[in-house]
Design a protein around this motif. Sequence first.
Motif, PDB file in Angstrom:
ATOM      1  N   LEU A   1       4.913  16.294   3.688  1.00 23.77           N
ATOM      2  CA  LEU A   1       3.963  17.169   2.999  1.00 23.77           C
ATOM      3  C   LEU A   1       4.149  17.089   1.485  1.00 23.77           C
ATOM      4  CD1 LEU A   1       4.085  20.320   5.323  1.00 23.77           C
ATOM      5  CD2 LEU A   1       2.146  18.774   5.006  1.00 23.77           C
ATOM      6  N   ALA A   2       5.398  17.034   1.051  1.00 23.18           N
ATOM      7  CA  ALA A   2       5.694  16.939  -0.386  1.00 23.18           C
ATOM      8  C   ALA A   2       5.189  15.618  -0.954  1.00 23.18           C
ATOM      9  CB  ALA A   2       7.196  17.073  -0.617  1.00 23.18           C
ATOM     10  N   VAL A   3       5.383  14.532  -0.208  1.00 24.15           N
ATOM     11  CA  VAL A   3       4.941  13.202  -0.660  1.00 24.15           C
ATOM     12  C   VAL A   3       3.423  13.139  -0.760  1.00 24.15           C
ATOM     13  CG1 VAL A   3       4.778  10.764  -0.006  1.00 24.15           C
ATOM     14  CG2 VAL A   3       6.955  11.968   0.202  1.00 24.15           C
ATOM     15  N   LEU A   4       2.736  13.627   0.265  1.00 27.39           N
ATOM     16  CA  LEU A   4       1.275  13.574   0.282  1.00 27.39           C
ATOM     17  C   LEU A   4       0.661  14.456  -0.800  1.00 27.39           C
ATOM     18  CD1 LEU A   4       0.561  13.569   4.125  1.00 27.39           C
ATOM     19  CD2 LEU A   4       0.341  11.661   2.538  1.00 27.39           C
ATOM     20  N   GLU A   5       1.265  15.612  -1.024  1.00 24.17           N
ATOM     21  CA  GLU A   5       0.760  16.508  -2.066  1.00 24.17           C
ATOM     22  C   GLU A   5       0.958  15.884  -3.448  1.00 24.17           C
ATOM     23  OE1 GLU A   5      -1.013  19.923  -3.754  1.00 24.17           O
ATOM     24  OE2 GLU A   5      -1.062  18.981  -1.775  1.00 24.17           O
ATOM     25  N   LYS A   6       2.091  15.211  -3.629  1.00 26.04           N
ATOM     26  CA  LYS A   6       2.351  14.538  -4.904  1.00 26.04           C
ATOM     27  C   LYS A   6       1.353  13.397  -5.114  1.00 26.04           C
ATOM     28  CE  LYS A   6       5.920  12.214  -7.619  1.00 26.04           C
ATOM     29  NZ  LYS A   6       7.324  11.715  -7.649  1.00 26.04           N
ATOM     30  N   ASN A   7       1.097  12.627  -4.060  1.00 25.11           N
ATOM     31  CA  ASN A   7       0.132  11.530  -4.150  1.00 25.11           C
ATOM     32  C   ASN A   7      -1.258  12.045  -4.499  1.00 25.11           C
ATOM     33  OD1 ASN A   7       2.099   9.695  -3.494  1.00 25.11           O
ATOM     34  ND2 ASN A   7       1.524   9.536  -1.333  1.00 25.11           N
ATOM     35  N   ARG A   8      -1.596  13.191  -3.944  1.00 26.05           N
ATOM     36  CA  ARG A   8      -2.892  13.802  -4.226  1.00 26.05           C
ATOM     37  C   ARG A   8      -3.018  14.135  -5.712  1.00 26.05           C
ATOM     38  NH1 ARG A   8      -7.063  16.750  -2.021  1.00 26.05           N
ATOM     39  NH2 ARG A   8      -7.729  18.532  -3.260  1.00 26.05           N
ATOM     40  N   GLN A   9      -1.977  14.712  -6.264  1.00 29.91           N
ATOM     41  CA  GLN A   9      -2.014  15.100  -7.673  1.00 29.91           C
ATOM     42  C   GLN A   9      -1.957  13.887  -8.598  1.00 29.91           C
ATOM     43  OE1 GLN A   9       0.417  18.671  -8.709  1.00 29.91           O
ATOM     44  NE2 GLN A   9       0.825  18.771  -6.521  1.00 29.91           N
ATOM     45  N   VAL A  10      -1.198  12.863  -8.213  1.00 25.50           N
ATOM     46  CA  VAL A  10      -1.134  11.629  -9.007  1.00 25.50           C
ATOM     47  C   VAL A  10      -2.518  10.988  -9.100  1.00 25.50           C
ATOM     48  CG1 VAL A  10      -0.277   9.248  -8.995  1.00 25.50           C
ATOM     49  CG2 VAL A  10       1.302  11.140  -8.619  1.00 25.50           C
ATOM     50  N   SER A  11      -3.298  11.112  -8.028  1.00 19.76           N
ATOM     51  CA  SER A  11      -4.656  10.555  -8.017  1.00 19.76           C
ATOM     52  C   SER A  11      -5.631  11.385  -8.846  1.00 19.76           C
ATOM     53  CB  SER A  11      -5.163  10.461  -6.572  1.00 19.76           C
ATOM     54  OG  SER A  11      -4.335   9.604  -5.815  1.00 19.76           O
ATOM     55  N   GLY A  12      -5.192  12.561  -9.276  1.00 17.19           N
ATOM     56  CA  GLY A  12      -6.035  13.385 -10.132  1.00 17.19           C
ATOM     57  C   GLY A  12      -6.623  14.606  -9.451  1.00 17.19           C
ATOM     58  N   TYR A  13      -6.514  14.684  -8.126  1.00 18.95           N
ATOM     59  CA  TYR A  13      -7.090  15.824  -7.409  1.00 18.95           C
ATOM     60  C   TYR A  13      -6.224  17.065  -7.608  1.00 18.95           C
ATOM     61  CZ  TYR A  13      -9.810  12.185  -5.109  1.00 18.95           C
ATOM     62  OH  TYR A  13     -10.637  11.123  -4.864  1.00 18.95           O
ATOM     63  N   LEU A  14      -6.861  18.222  -7.564  1.00 20.66           N
ATOM     64  CA  LEU A  14      -6.129  19.473  -7.736  1.00 20.66           C
ATOM     65  C   LEU A  14      -5.260  19.752  -6.515  1.00 20.66           C
ATOM     66  CD1 LEU A  14      -8.836  21.836  -9.293  1.00 20.66           C
ATOM     67  CD2 LEU A  14      -7.185  20.373 -10.468  1.00 20.66           C
ATOM     68  N   SER A  15      -4.148  20.406  -6.753  1.00 18.91           N
ATOM     69  CA  SER A  15      -3.264  20.789  -5.652  1.00 18.91           C
ATOM     70  C   SER A  15      -3.890  21.949  -4.879  1.00 18.91           C
ATOM     71  CB  SER A  15      -1.896  21.208  -6.195  1.00 18.91           C
ATOM     72  OG  SER A  15      -2.023  22.416  -6.940  1.00 18.91           O
ATOM     73  N   ILE A  16      -3.345  22.216  -3.714  1.00 13.88           N
ATOM     74  CA  ILE A  16      -3.841  23.328  -2.900  1.00 13.88           C
ATOM     75  C   ILE A  16      -3.626  24.651  -3.636  1.00 13.88           C
ATOM     76  CG2 ILE A  16      -3.525  24.569  -0.721  1.00 13.88           C
ATOM     77  CD1 ILE A  16      -2.686  21.773   0.454  1.00 13.88           C
ATOM     78  N   LYS A  17      -2.513  24.759  -4.363  1.00 10.59           N
ATOM     79  CA  LYS A  17      -2.250  25.970  -5.151  1.00 10.59           C
ATOM     80  C   LYS A  17      -3.299  26.153  -6.243  1.00 10.59           C
ATOM     81  CE  LYS A  17       2.762  26.416  -4.536  1.00 10.59           C
ATOM     82  NZ  LYS A  17       4.075  26.415  -5.236  1.00 10.59           N
ATOM     83  N   GLU A  18      -3.676  25.059  -6.879  1.00  6.60           N
ATOM     84  CA  GLU A  18      -4.682  25.134  -7.948  1.00  6.60           C
ATOM     85  C   GLU A  18      -6.048  25.518  -7.385  1.00  6.60           C
ATOM     86  OE1 GLU A  18      -3.373  21.991 -11.382  1.00  6.60           O
ATOM     87  OE2 GLU A  18      -3.741  21.159  -9.388  1.00  6.60           O
ATOM     88  N   LEU A  19      -6.367  24.995  -6.205  1.00  3.49           N
ATOM     89  CA  LEU A  19      -7.634  25.372  -5.561  1.00  3.49           C
ATOM     90  C   LEU A  19      -7.621  26.857  -5.197  1.00  3.49           C
ATOM     91  CD1 LEU A  19      -8.289  22.332  -3.170  1.00  3.49           C
ATOM     92  CD2 LEU A  19      -9.386  22.818  -5.363  1.00  3.49           C
ATOM     93  N   SER A  20      -6.486  27.327  -4.708  1.00  8.85           N
ATOM     94  CA  SER A  20      -6.361  28.749  -4.354  1.00  8.85           C
ATOM     95  C   SER A  20      -6.505  29.631  -5.588  1.00  8.85           C
ATOM     96  CB  SER A  20      -5.010  29.006  -3.679  1.00  8.85           C
ATOM     97  OG  SER A  20      -4.915  28.268  -2.478  1.00  8.85           O
ATOM     98  N   LYS A  21      -6.015  29.140  -6.720  1.00 11.30           N
ATOM     99  CA  LYS A  21      -6.142  29.897  -7.972  1.00 11.30           C
ATOM    100  C   LYS A  21      -7.613  30.000  -8.392  1.00 11.30           C
ATOM    101  CE  LYS A  21      -4.706  30.085 -12.817  1.00 11.30           C
ATOM    102  NZ  LYS A  21      -6.088  30.317 -13.283  1.00 11.30           N
TER     103      LYS A  21
END
Length: 251
Positions: free
Chosen positions: A211-231
């Motif tokens: 989960l940590a790796v996939l979330e990091k890959n998501r952010q490296v690609s420029g997409y917002l994190s789940i926390k940022e979407l929740s904000k």
Amino acid sequence: MKKVILISIIIISKISASELPKTGLDLLKKEPASLEYQILGQEAQRVLGASNNTMLPILKFGKFDSTKAFKLATTNSDAIVINEEEFDKMPYGAKRCTLMHESVHAKYNDSKKMWGSALLGFVVGGVGSYHFLSKYKKLFFPKTSGFAIGFYAAYKSLVFYSRFMEQRADREGHYASACSKCVHEAAQHCQKQTFDNAVKLYGEERLEEALAVLEKNRQVSGYLSIKELSKIAKDLGDKVCDYHTREQGNR
């Protein structure tokens, strides 16, 4: 060297003009998306300032288009193209926010600007390094080095702009939805997708690491994190779209 640079510029310009990747677009033009997604896509573009003259059609990937194996949606100057099979499985808010995201790409014509940034990187990096290295001909090969540096600069420019445009599309698109429930559903769907992919790739034993790796890959690609979407959902407060207003009224 000038001839090599000129040929390379022509090649990259042609890529930019054709806005690759444009997989199966000729076939896709004959396949409009379902009416539900046509309406959502038109609404999203209208919210982001598109007029009837500039609005892009909403198409779906063809049955045998390999692009849909790794893309939920994509946008170029001709159309917004979606993976309708995957859209059908998504909650309403996730569908709407995805089309808002793609409409931001359409608004800024990102498909052309992305390749334009690569061209600029090649010209600046290649020509600049060639002129600099020409002073040290005995130590370097200016033509070869300039050409290589130019392509590296083009690649880095492409990566940088791609990351920038995805972050902008995510942020502006989710705020443009003006619906906290839509964004909340989008965040939940994103979290579920991340979890499912983590289980598939790593298994339940290494789930936390995955989960940590996939979330990091998501952010490296420029997409917002789940926390940022929740904000963003929290920032939108009590704002809800017509769909969720009706849904609340039916309870």
